[in-house]
Write an enzyme that holds these catalytic residues in place. Structure first.
Site, PDB file in Angstrom:
ATOM      1  N   GLY A 172       0.821  -1.208   0.000  1.00 49.82           N
ATOM      2  CA  GLY A 172       0.000   0.000   0.000  1.00 49.82           C
ATOM      3  C   GLY A 172       0.854   1.256   0.000  1.00 49.82           C
ATOM      4  CG  ASN A 217      -4.392   3.946   9.848  1.00 54.62           C
ATOM      5  OD1 ASN A 217      -4.752   4.955   9.264  1.00 54.62           O
ATOM      6  ND2 ASN A 217      -3.332   3.911  10.625  1.00 54.62           N
ATOM      7  CD  GLN A 222      -6.452  -0.620   7.899  1.00 57.42           C
ATOM      8  OE1 GLN A 222      -7.258  -1.548   8.025  1.00 57.42           O
ATOM      9  NE2 GLN A 222      -5.206  -0.727   8.307  1.00 57.42           N
ATOM     10  CB  SER A 254      -2.150  -2.966   1.258  1.00 57.90           C
ATOM     11  OG  SER A 254      -1.159  -3.789   1.818  1.00 57.90           O
ATOM     12  N   GLY A 255      -2.513  -6.052  -0.124  1.00 55.04           N
ATOM     13  CA  GLY A 255      -2.960  -7.435   0.043  1.00 55.04           C
ATOM     14  C   GLY A 255      -3.072  -7.902   1.485  1.00 55.04           C
ATOM     15  CG  HIS A 256      -0.282  -6.622   4.729  1.00 52.37           C
ATOM     16  ND1 HIS A 256      -0.311  -6.286   6.059  1.00 52.37           N
ATOM     17  CD2 HIS A 256       0.103  -5.509   4.071  1.00 52.37           C
ATOM     18  CE1 HIS A 256       0.068  -5.007   6.193  1.00 52.37           C
ATOM     19  NE2 HIS A 256       0.328  -4.534   4.999  1.00 52.37           N
ATOM     20  CB  THR A 303      10.646 -10.095 -12.112  1.00 52.04           C
ATOM     21  OG1 THR A 303      11.692  -9.875 -13.056  1.00 52.04           O
ATOM     22  CG2 THR A 303      10.003 -11.451 -12.367  1.00 52.04           C
ATOM     23  CB  CYS A 324       3.159   5.849  23.170  1.00 49.43           C
ATOM     24  SG  CYS A 324       4.134   6.138  24.590  1.00 49.43           S
TER      25      CYS A 324
HETATM   26  N1  PLP Z   1      -2.635   3.212   4.295  1.00 50.07           N
HETATM   27  C1  PLP Z   1      -3.323   2.797   5.363  1.00 50.07           C
HETATM   28  C2  PLP Z   1      -4.609   3.459   5.714  1.00 50.07           C
HETATM   29  C3  PLP Z   1      -2.822   1.756   6.160  1.00 50.07           C
HETATM   30  O1  PLP Z   1      -3.498   1.354   7.221  1.00 50.07           O
HETATM   31  C4  PLP Z   1      -1.589   1.149   5.795  1.00 50.07           C
HETATM   32  C5  PLP Z   1      -1.005   0.081   6.632  1.00 50.07           C
HETATM   33  O2  PLP Z   1      -1.267  -0.011   7.797  1.00 50.07           O
HETATM   34  C6  PLP Z   1      -0.924   1.614   4.662  1.00 50.07           C
HETATM   35  C7  PLP Z   1      -1.477   2.652   3.927  1.00 50.07           C
HETATM   36  C8  PLP Z   1       0.372   1.012   4.206  1.00 50.07           C
HETATM   37  O3  PLP Z   1       0.139  -0.239   3.634  1.00 50.07           O
HETATM   38  P1  PLP Z   1       1.348  -1.303   3.522  1.00 50.07           P
HETATM   39  O4  PLP Z   1       1.556  -1.843   4.891  1.00 50.07           O
HETATM   40  O5  PLP Z   1       0.859  -2.343   2.576  1.00 50.07           O
HETATM   41  O6  PLP Z   1       2.513  -0.564   2.992  1.00 50.07           O
END
Ligand code: PLP
Length: 386
Positions: free
Chosen positions: A70, A149, A178, A196-198, A234, A320
């Site tokens: 992401g 997030n 998110q 973002s995949g994860h 790649t 923090c």
């Molecule tokens: N944008 C938001 C709102 C996110 O919560 C995150 C990851 O926590 C990201 C971007 C970044 O994504 P990545 O971890 O795939 O780089």
């Protein structure tokens, strides 16, 4: 283990793992190779592209470009929009963006760009009149997230895109990282959209950028002609196949009313049982899986460690820093008092959470908070308030 940290990352779904398996074994070719193994790999990428496009409602598969995460998608969108129109030096974004947008905009500011930082109200919502007033002829782009997030608060990106289009020539980039897989996506007024995949049960190390047809975006990674010349390197075929499978899973098997019920039961139980608990973020206009709760006068980091000892994973809402003890910019922008922001915990649920997870958390958390509150130097204030 009870995993309540699904906004940080998610477990790879078994369906996703199975889809990826052949591409970690016998199907190992380079998708740019002209032989049949290469063509098989290329076909797998195109299949995944279609699955991503279907989930987010892209009009054409060519609008999806695969990236590594992401953050890359956000960086690419922002940097390349600016590179394509060097005379425009003004940017509009919000104070509550993820670092992948916020820190890029801070850097651009130090490079001489002018950034308008839109604030939020106490529930984390934007003022669209403030956005309208911020737009100018030299605004190059507007970057606003779909779902926060930390709090899960949703921004009305369809209305925002319309306002941007009616009042400027700026491009509109949405950080949708998110939101994808959790809420329906509407790209009608959006030019660029990062995912973002994860965050949706695909593996770490793969993301995508939606680039609306007609928007020309210079490459960010220069090299070969992969991704139709838009992103060199790649392709990570197993991960891309995983992202496609995760999008298909989210599309075919939307689990979010069940997840919302679990989240609501957890949240209501906490707010009812724990006297110094307060919700951060709009109670309704939110992702169905996220609950950000402050435990006033208690350190979030201590709560996290106590829960961790019992096998329960959460996040602190206050990033923090050990030296400065700064609370999270998002909570600060929402005017959450310092004593509450420091004690905020993000519970983010997911596909694999159960009723027992909620019951166990509700059983142990009140005791932890009571113990930590008793040790708090602010304990007298806490008791005076309740
Ligand atoms: N944008 C938001 C709102 C996110 O919560 C995150 C990851 O926590 C990201 C971007 C970044 O994504 P990545 O971890 O795939 O780089």
């Amino acid at each position: 283990m009870i995993y309540l940290d699904n906004n940080a990352t998610t477990r790879v779904a078994p369906e996703v793992f199975e889809a990826m398996r052949p591409y970690l074994g016998e199907l190992f070719g380079n998708p740019s190779s002209a032989h049949s193994l290469g063509r098989t790999m290329k076909q797998a990428i195109e299949n995944a592209r279609e699955q991503v496009a279907t989930l987010i409602g892209a009009a054409d598969t060519s609008e999806i470009v695969f990236t590594s995460c992401g953050s890359e998608s956000d960086n690419w969108a922002i940097r390349s929009v600016l590179a394509a129109q060097p005379s425009k030096r003004h940017i509009v974004t919000t104070l509550v963006e993820h670092e992948a947008v916020r820190n890029v905009c801070r850097l651009l500011e130090s490079e001489g760009y002018e950034v308008t930082w839109l604030g939020v109200d106490e529930q984390g919502e934007l003022d669209l009149d403030e956005l309208r007033a911020a737009l100018r002829p030299d605004t190059a782009f507007v970057s606003i997230m779909l779902a926060n997030n930390e709090t899960g608060v949703l921004f009305p990106v369809n209305d925002i895109g319309r306002i941007v289009g009616e009042n400027s020539e700026a491009l509109f980039h949405v950080d949708g990282v998110q939101a994808v897989g959790k809420v329906p996506i509407d790209l009608e007024n959006v030019d660029l959209f990062a995912l973002s995949g994860h965050k949706l049960h695909a593996p770490q190390g793969v993301g995508a950028l939606y680039v609306r047809k007609g928007v020309s975006l210079p490459s960010y990674i220069i090299g070969g002609a992969q991704e139709h010349g838009r992103r060199a390197g790649t392709s990570a075929v197993p991960n891309i196949v995983g992202l496609g499978a995760a999008c298909k899973l989210a599309h075919d098997d939307d689990d979010h009313s069940r997840i919302r019920n679990l989240r609501d039961r957890l949240e209501n139980g906490i707010l009812k049982q724990i006297r110094n608990a307060r919700l951060n973020g709009h109670p309704a206009n939110r992702l169905p899986n996220t609950s950000n709760i402050s435990f006033e006068y208690v350190e979030g980091q201590n709560i996290l460690l106590h829960l961790d000892q019992l096998g329960i994973c959460v996040s602190t809402g206050s990033a923090c820093h050990s030296t400065t003890h700064e609370s999270s910019p998002t909570l600060r922008a929402m005017n959450v008092p310092y004593t509450a922001a420091q004690g905020s915990i993000r519970f983010s649920l997911g596909r694999y959470n159960t009723d027992e997870d909620v019951d166990t958390t509700l059983n142990v958390l009140p005791g932890i908070i009571e113990k930590l509150a008793a040790m708090s130097p602010y304990d007298q204030e806490l008791h005076a308030k309740t």
